[in-house]
Scaffold this active site. Structure first.
Site, PDB file in Angstrom:
ATOM      1  N   CYS A 268      -4.513   3.674   9.870  1.00  0.00           N
ATOM      2  CA  CYS A 268      -5.485   4.882  10.169  1.00  0.00           C
ATOM      3  C   CYS A 268      -6.259   4.583  10.935  1.00  0.00           C
ATOM      4  O   CYS A 268      -7.524   5.312  10.944  1.00  0.00           O
ATOM      5  CB  CYS A 268      -5.467   6.312   8.944  1.00  0.00           C
ATOM      6  SG  CYS A 268      -6.055   4.565   7.558  1.00  0.00           S
TER       7      CYS A 268
ATOM      8  N   TYR B  82       0.134  -1.460  -0.097  1.00  0.00           N
ATOM      9  CA  TYR B  82      -0.047   0.320  -0.018  1.00  0.00           C
ATOM     10  C   TYR B  82       1.071   0.894   0.186  1.00  0.00           C
ATOM     11  O   TYR B  82       0.731   2.170   1.079  1.00  0.00           O
ATOM     12  CB  TYR B  82      -0.540   0.400   1.473  1.00  0.00           C
ATOM     13  CG  TYR B  82      -1.126  -1.612   1.355  1.00  0.00           C
ATOM     14  CD1 TYR B  82      -2.999  -1.460   1.139  1.00  0.00           C
ATOM     15  CD2 TYR B  82      -0.996  -2.348   2.115  1.00  0.00           C
ATOM     16  CE1 TYR B  82      -3.779  -3.085   1.315  1.00  0.00           C
ATOM     17  CE2 TYR B  82      -1.680  -3.433   2.537  1.00  0.00           C
ATOM     18  CZ  TYR B  82      -2.811  -3.709   1.727  1.00  0.00           C
ATOM     19  OH  TYR B  82      -3.404  -4.929   1.960  1.00  0.00           O
TER      20      TYR B  82
HETATM   21  N1  SAH Z   1       1.785   4.669   2.276  1.00  0.00           N
HETATM   22  C1  SAH Z   1       1.698   5.415   1.472  1.00  0.00           C
HETATM   23  C2  SAH Z   1       0.186   5.348   1.225  1.00  0.00           C
HETATM   24  C3  SAH Z   1      -0.835   5.720   2.854  1.00  0.00           C
HETATM   25  S1  SAH Z   1      -2.515   5.620   2.152  1.00  0.00           S
HETATM   26  C4  SAH Z   1       1.574   6.879   2.105  1.00  0.00           C
HETATM   27  O1  SAH Z   1       2.220   7.232   3.152  1.00  0.00           O
HETATM   28  O2  SAH Z   1       1.978   8.208   1.438  1.00  0.00           O
HETATM   29  C5  SAH Z   1      -3.120   3.541   1.123  1.00  0.00           C
HETATM   30  C6  SAH Z   1      -2.724   3.309   0.175  1.00  0.00           C
HETATM   31  O3  SAH Z   1      -3.581   2.634   0.107  1.00  0.00           O
HETATM   32  C7  SAH Z   1      -3.306   3.825  -1.133  1.00  0.00           C
HETATM   33  O4  SAH Z   1      -2.142   5.036  -1.771  1.00  0.00           O
HETATM   34  C8  SAH Z   1      -4.458   3.086  -2.171  1.00  0.00           C
HETATM   35  O5  SAH Z   1      -4.065   3.863  -2.958  1.00  0.00           O
HETATM   36  C9  SAH Z   1      -4.059   1.777  -1.719  1.00  0.00           C
HETATM   37  N2  SAH Z   1      -4.731   0.889  -1.681  1.00  0.00           N
HETATM   38  C10 SAH Z   1      -5.634   0.984  -1.722  1.00  0.00           C
HETATM   39  N3  SAH Z   1      -6.651  -0.419  -1.711  1.00  0.00           N
HETATM   40  C11 SAH Z   1      -5.314  -1.385  -2.225  1.00  0.00           C
HETATM   41  C12 SAH Z   1      -4.967  -3.093  -2.215  1.00  0.00           C
HETATM   42  N4  SAH Z   1      -5.879  -3.601  -2.049  1.00  0.00           N
HETATM   43  N5  SAH Z   1      -3.916  -2.974  -2.923  1.00  0.00           N
HETATM   44  C13 SAH Z   1      -2.644  -1.999  -2.945  1.00  0.00           C
HETATM   45  N6  SAH Z   1      -2.980  -0.447  -2.288  1.00  0.00           N
HETATM   46  C14 SAH Z   1      -4.446  -0.348  -1.899  1.00  0.00           C
END
Ligand code: SAH
Length: 478
Positions: free
Chosen positions: A420, A323
């Site tokens: 979060c 993620y």
């Molecule tokens: N680590 C990053 C983003 C965290 S927010 C930071 O700190 O900036 C969570 C992220 O997970 C988002 O970018 C969203 O698009 C992504 N996401 C949501 N569901 C997901 C999934 N099933 N697999 C991979 N990424 C996902």
């Protein structure tokens, strides 16, 4: 106990003893819980029953009869109507204490962790030095009031009616000047606001983003159409504003769909760069109107600092960052790891992540597009990928079980879980706890002062138990 029957509009007097997960006050009337939004712990209030269910009721705060000692004068006059701040009337110290307890309660209640363990492993929450003006991004809906006057503001909680307010005290002070200019521009050239019900009108939202470290500002108008009339005049007017920080990017994002999604699926630059730049620590980020970026850069740096500390990197480790968004954590970790792999579902975010790696001259980070719960198992089955450390930072719904299951099979020494939502965190930690990992450290970090949200980072370590060694043997046979 005698059953109480409340009716709508009944007036009751209660003391607020607790607060729910969204920051609403909770008081009890002969054991029957009543949720009262805007009431805070310690208040004696008069509330009007709005909805009575079998086991609880919702009340509307009518009057604070005796204010709690934690009650403070809120900065924003609209804090009760606006859906952004739920607990602005509570002192910031008390907010932090409440958030800390919220994490612990969820870990106990949902995760099944003992109070003793939590008291031992949880470190004190990291608060903000300046709990106002911390947000680097705001998306203001544009509409009209009852008299037909153009307004910009925020949605009232759980609705789509706009509370007119150009001076949100969570965002940078410049936003007010920019918004007022945009409203005056629309007025002058008779450019209508978008109307959700009819689907008519043009301007839907204004996105303003600020790089706190660089002082760069981006303004993006989300419009119900392909182009903005008088765009040359629009750009000139914006560039002519006297601001402390500097507008470097002006764009539009067409969104003609009848949807709750704010941004369209592309952005078109009217003037300047197509992005702004900002730094978290020493890592530089390029942020385009559509990309995800943490909204509180000061606290984010503290959060990532903790994630890095928990990851315990020495330069020899292979790390998976699931993620990963635009690679913020990945790039932060890459400087201390041998190799980092990031996985993210949004293709544009992965493009940004790759570019962010390039502009920071980071060569030991590789990124994959896809769902973590699909990419990780597939790579594990096909390539036997390996990790010393896995970092996850999922959205509120937490990790999919297929993802957790693969993480466990990969047997990393450490898992760093950035969350979060402490309720889904607790659920996922329970799974990891039942599958060979123990929680060794954890800490809340307040990213969203005055709202009910809180971030949390937890370190899990592989247990070298008999059961775990059996799993390790089994996986090595495959
Ligand atoms: N680590 C990053 C983003 C965290 S927010 C930071 O700190 O900036 C969570 C992220 O997970 C988002 O970018 C969203 O698009 C992504 N996401 C949501 N569901 C997901 C999934 N099933 N697999 C991979 N990424 C996902």
């Amino acid at each position: 106990m005698e059953q109480i029957h409340f009716k709508k509009n009944d007036l009751i007097t209660i003391t607020i003893e607790d607060m729910g997960s969204d920051g609403e006050g909770i008081g009890k009337c002969q054991g029957y819980p009543i949720f009262v939004k805007d009431a805070i712990i310690g208040d004696l209030v008069q509330a009007k029953i709005m909805k009575a269910k079998k086991n609880y009721a919702y009340g509307k705060l009518e009057k604070v009869l005796k204010p709690s000692s934690f009650r403070v004068e809120p900065k924003c006059a609209f804090h009760r109507q606006c859906g952004g701040c739920q607990i602005q009337a509570m002192s910031y110290e008390k907010q932090l204490e409440w958030k800390e307890n919220k994490i612990k309660n969820n870990l106990q209640r949902i995760g099944g962790f003992s109070k003793e363990l939590l008291d031992r492993v949880m470190e004190p929450i990291v608060g903000m030095e300046e709990p106002y003006h911390y947000r680097n991004k705001a998306q203001y809906p544009i509409g009209t009031d009852k008299e037909g006057k153009l307004i910009a503001g925020f949605y009232a909680g759980r609705t789509h009616s706009i509370v007119a307010n150009t001076d949100c005290c969570l965002g940078p002070k410049e936003n007010k000047i920019i918004l007022e200019y945009i409203l005056a521009f629309m007025e002058k050239y008779h450019i209508p606001a978008y109307h959700e019900q009819s689907g008519e009108g043009l301007v839907r939202h204004v996105l303003i983003r600020t790089g706190f470290a660089t002082g760069e500002i981006m303004v993006c108008l989300v419009i119900n159409g392909k182009c903005l009339p008088k765009s040359k005049e629009f750009v000139e007017g914006l560039r002519g504003l006297t601001l402390e920080k500097k507008i470097v990017s002006i764009s539009i994002s067409p969104n003609t769909k009848n949807t709750n999604v704010i941004m369209g699926d592309r952005a078109e630059t009217l003037w300047g760069k197509s992005y702004i730049e900002d730094y978290i620590g020493e890592t530089k980020f390029r942020i385009s109107p559509l990309s995800f970026y943490q909204v509180n850069p000061v606290q984010t740096e503290k959060l990532y600092g903790l994630a890095l500390e928990y990851a315990g990197l020495t330069g020899k480790e292979t790390v998976w960052d699931l993620y990963c968004g635009i690679g913020t954590i990945s790039l932060f970790l890459a400087k201390k790891a041998k190799q980092v792999y990031g996985v993210e579902i949004v293709p544009q975010a992965i493009e940004d992540a790759k570019q962010n790696a390039r502009i920071n001259h980071i060569e030991n980070a590789e990124f994959f597009v896809g769902k973590a719960e699909e990419v990780l198992p597939k790579k594990y089955e096909e390539e036997r990928i390996y990790a010393d450390v896995i970092v996850v930072d999922p959205p509120r719904k937490g990790c999919d079980e297929a993802c957790l299951n693969t993480m466990v099979r990969m047997q990393p020494e450490r898992i760093v879980y950035v969350s979060c939502d402490s309720a889904t965190l607790a659920r996922d930690l329970k799974y990891l706890g039942e599958n060979g990992y123990e929680v060794v450290r954890g800490r809340g970090v307040d990213q969203f002062g005055h709202s009910g949200h809180v971030e949390c980072v937890v370190l899990l370590s592989k247990l070298h138990t008999k059961q775990n060694i059996e799993v390790e043997l089994k996986t090595s046979e495959i």
